[in-house]
Design a protein around this motif. Sequence first.
Motif, PDB file in Angstrom:
ATOM      1  N   SER A 325       0.671  -1.155   0.063  1.00 34.02           N
ATOM      2  CA  SER A 325       0.091   0.067  -0.115  1.00 34.02           C
ATOM      3  C   SER A 325       0.758   1.333  -0.191  1.00 34.02           C
ATOM      4  N   HIS A 326       0.723   2.508  -1.082  1.00 30.93           N
ATOM      5  CA  HIS A 326       1.211   3.581  -0.923  1.00 30.93           C
ATOM      6  C   HIS A 326       0.761   4.793  -0.439  1.00 30.93           C
ATOM      7  N   ASN A 327       1.169   5.389   0.183  1.00 28.40           N
ATOM      8  CA  ASN A 327       0.151   7.141   0.726  1.00 28.40           C
ATOM      9  C   ASN A 327       0.437   8.037  -0.219  1.00 28.40           C
ATOM     10  N   GLN A 351      -3.389  10.575  -1.813  1.00 29.79           N
ATOM     11  CA  GLN A 351      -3.898   9.835  -2.800  1.00 29.79           C
ATOM     12  C   GLN A 351      -3.734   8.280  -1.580  1.00 29.79           C
ATOM     13  N   ARG A 353      -3.516   4.486  -2.272  1.00 26.73           N
ATOM     14  CA  ARG A 353      -3.649   2.886  -3.252  1.00 26.73           C
ATOM     15  C   ARG A 353      -2.945   1.504  -2.385  1.00 26.73           C
ATOM     16  N   GLU A 354      -4.882   0.865  -1.754  1.00 27.91           N
ATOM     17  CA  GLU A 354      -4.300  -0.125  -0.994  1.00 27.91           C
ATOM     18  C   GLU A 354      -4.421  -1.312  -1.807  1.00 27.91           C
ATOM     19  N   ASP A 373      -8.018  -3.612  -3.559  1.00 24.69           N
ATOM     20  CA  ASP A 373      -7.522  -3.692  -4.734  1.00 24.69           C
ATOM     21  C   ASP A 373      -7.847  -2.334  -4.884  1.00 24.69           C
ATOM     22  N   ASN A 375      -7.986   2.473  -4.569  1.00 20.40           N
ATOM     23  CA  ASN A 375      -8.120   3.610  -4.644  1.00 20.40           C
ATOM     24  C   ASN A 375      -8.636   4.615  -3.869  1.00 20.40           C
ATOM     25  N   TYR A 376      -7.646   5.778  -3.283  1.00 23.26           N
ATOM     26  CA  TYR A 376      -8.657   6.814  -2.398  1.00 23.26           C
ATOM     27  C   TYR A 376      -7.706   8.255  -2.931  1.00 23.26           C
ATOM     28  N   ARG A 377      -8.443   8.957  -3.015  1.00 21.70           N
ATOM     29  CA  ARG A 377      -8.224  10.167  -3.236  1.00 21.70           C
ATOM     30  C   ARG A 377      -9.398  11.424  -2.699  1.00 21.70           C
ATOM     31  N   TYR A 412     -13.437   7.452  -4.870  1.00 22.79           N
ATOM     32  CA  TYR A 412     -12.214   6.345  -4.339  1.00 22.79           C
ATOM     33  C   TYR A 412     -13.049   4.927  -5.752  1.00 22.79           C
ATOM     34  N   ARG A 414     -12.794   0.093  -5.674  1.00 26.09           N
ATOM     35  CA  ARG A 414     -12.415  -0.671  -4.572  1.00 26.09           C
ATOM     36  C   ARG A 414     -12.930  -2.405  -5.255  1.00 26.09           C
TER      37      ARG A 414
END
Length: 754
Positions: A325-327, A351, A353-354, A373, A375-377, A412, A414
């Motif tokens: 996961s990235h932030n 942003q 990314r899960e 999986d 994506n949250y923005r 988002y 998912r």
Amino acid sequence: MMRNRTSILLALLGTSVLAAPALAQGAAAPAADAAEEAQGLSDIVVTARRRTEPLQATPLAVSALDSRRLEEARVSNITDLTNLTPSITLARNTTNPTSLFPWIRGFGTKSTDPAAEPPIAITIDGIYQAQLVGAFVNLFDVEAIEVLRGPQGTLLGKNAPAGGLSIRTRRPGEEFAAKGQIEYGSFKNLHASGWVDVPLVPGALFGTVSANYQHSNGYQKNIVTGQTLGGINTSSFRAGLLAKLGDSTTWYVTAQYDQDKGEDAGDRNISTTDPLVVPGLTYVVPPSASLTCTNAYSRALCANGTLPNNRRYTTQALPGPDRDSHNFSVASNLDVDTGPVALALVTGYRQFRELAFSDIDGTQLGIIDSRYDGNYRAFSQEFRVASSDGGGLDMGGRLRWLVGSYYFNYDYDRFNRSTTLGAPSTTYQEGETKSYALFAHAEFDILSNLNLSGGIRQTWDRKTHLSRAQRFFSGIDPEFSQRHAWDNISYDVTLNYNITPNNMIYVRRATGYRGGGFTGVPATALAVSTADPETVGAWEFGSKNDFFNHRLRINLSVFRNKFQDLQRVITVPVDVAPFFVQRLLNVASGITQGAEVELQARPVSGLTLRANLGYLDAKYTQFNANVTGNLANGNADLTFLRFPYTSKWTAQFGATYEADLGSSGKLVFSADYNYRSRYNVTDLNYAFGEQKGFGLLSGTITWRDADDRYSVSVFGRNLTDKFYIDGGDAVGGLTTYVSDGPPREWGVSVGFNF
């Protein structure tokens, strides 16, 4: 019994208030000299009301933790705050470890679905964090943290009906400086962090770069493979620029990148053949058994004694793919003082990314495994205009005011690719929230020692949501598209009276709300639902007191919160197979009330004592639903249920002693003990989720050289090796699990500062 305990706490509050004038009078005469005054407790500057002011002059229930206290308590992530402040629980969601279950004064949620709003407001450098997925944040290179208890609907906005967390990162200094630390401990835990400040343009532009890395093997052992699971593998980087454009303008911009590549620990499956029932609920048609031990797919696990798994700190879950996961986030704070007024422009983007795997059943079988999986923005923009002290629009210093506007956009998408009873399935959801607000706040000095403050906020929320359940991918159900709009007006009014310059009492009336939402991925068309906002009206009476030249500090608050339209995920019986569905609905109301005491003392030079005590009575006043999954049982009165993760009593006790060794440096001894009375980790109070009251002891011994440049520490957490559970649930009648809290940990660290 509850009434007697509340009376005791009220009496304690009253005694403190009545004693204030006498104590303060005794402390003031004769006046302390400068050396003696320097030995008192310092007052932390907070920004709870969108301006800087001393903590002891702020008529709110706020716990403020500066960088020194955070370092002393070895706070490394957001859940560590649970042990430092009263009436709060911040629990990691063990089935999706990047997520958070937050609770303040009994109010919170166990749902981290992105279609539902967070229950408390978490802000980092003034930027609101939009969802609970990814809210398990590392706390490194932090200047201060404020824990606000009680509704903050005026200045923090929506999703702060019980309070919020305000995190401020460290701004760069004006001179070259650097600090670093590396530690190693239990479970091969390697943790390194550090920062460097660089003046880029003397007197005008300053920069900072900081980094944080942690890697461990985890404390969970797989009894099938012999491997350890649940290891940490995180890294974070932050860069900040602070520009001072003359005497009137400052601009702070910071960007941060985080990566989490840790392992899923796997839960401990404790399923049995005993009926799974809600304690205290009467069943017309009782369940036959826990489905995990009766369906053909996993019956063998119970027949051969593999389940329940009663071996602590173990799991049977087979290793899955690690998280990745990235932030990425950017925050900008521009402040301009024009003379009559001060302008503030706060802009943020995040942003997340899960990519995560979760073996919820904790067995080697695919009873219920999930791969997320998402994506949250989120983007936000806040603009404030406030009066300047002495600027001519403050009525000679008697009036302080601000007005502002706020825009927030969050979207988002998912996927959840899961395996249920061996069969693969896929679900999908996406959505968008647009929120707009106008707000105002003012404080007016009626007399030199009597102040009236208040605020109001109008919010407009617009939400859309689209979901596709497995039946969509099987060609049965269509996709479900929803949209809704909500409006809310929140307000607060506070009257505070300074008995002496160091003793204040206040009474506060405040309202707030948690935004509406949807059932994230309804299983069928019958499960599609919309939940309206939760609302709260609260009263709080408090007192803040410094005695004996600031050597003793006692802050108290008594509160009562009345919640309406509580959102709960409940099982709704239907007439067609599978004869029940789960929906997010407004089906309950509740009251949380209690009292909190925060105490600090510095009786002699070098010794600091601290203690917090929280009493909380949280109860449903209305909750009528069918949670049995069987239509024949009908609705039942569920007001006997206790709020999850909520203890009636919380207490923290600690001390720090600094011994001066002269030219050999200093030795600092610090210890903290945190106690919580019993709680249940499940919404329906299942017996397996019950945790008895317990306490955790931690401590640190640190040597620092005389110039405070180098340090060596030995530290430990849970020193008495207390076992406790910090999570668990029953999932869809398929499995029951718990997660075990960390056992005893120890470590050593070395640091430098120049």
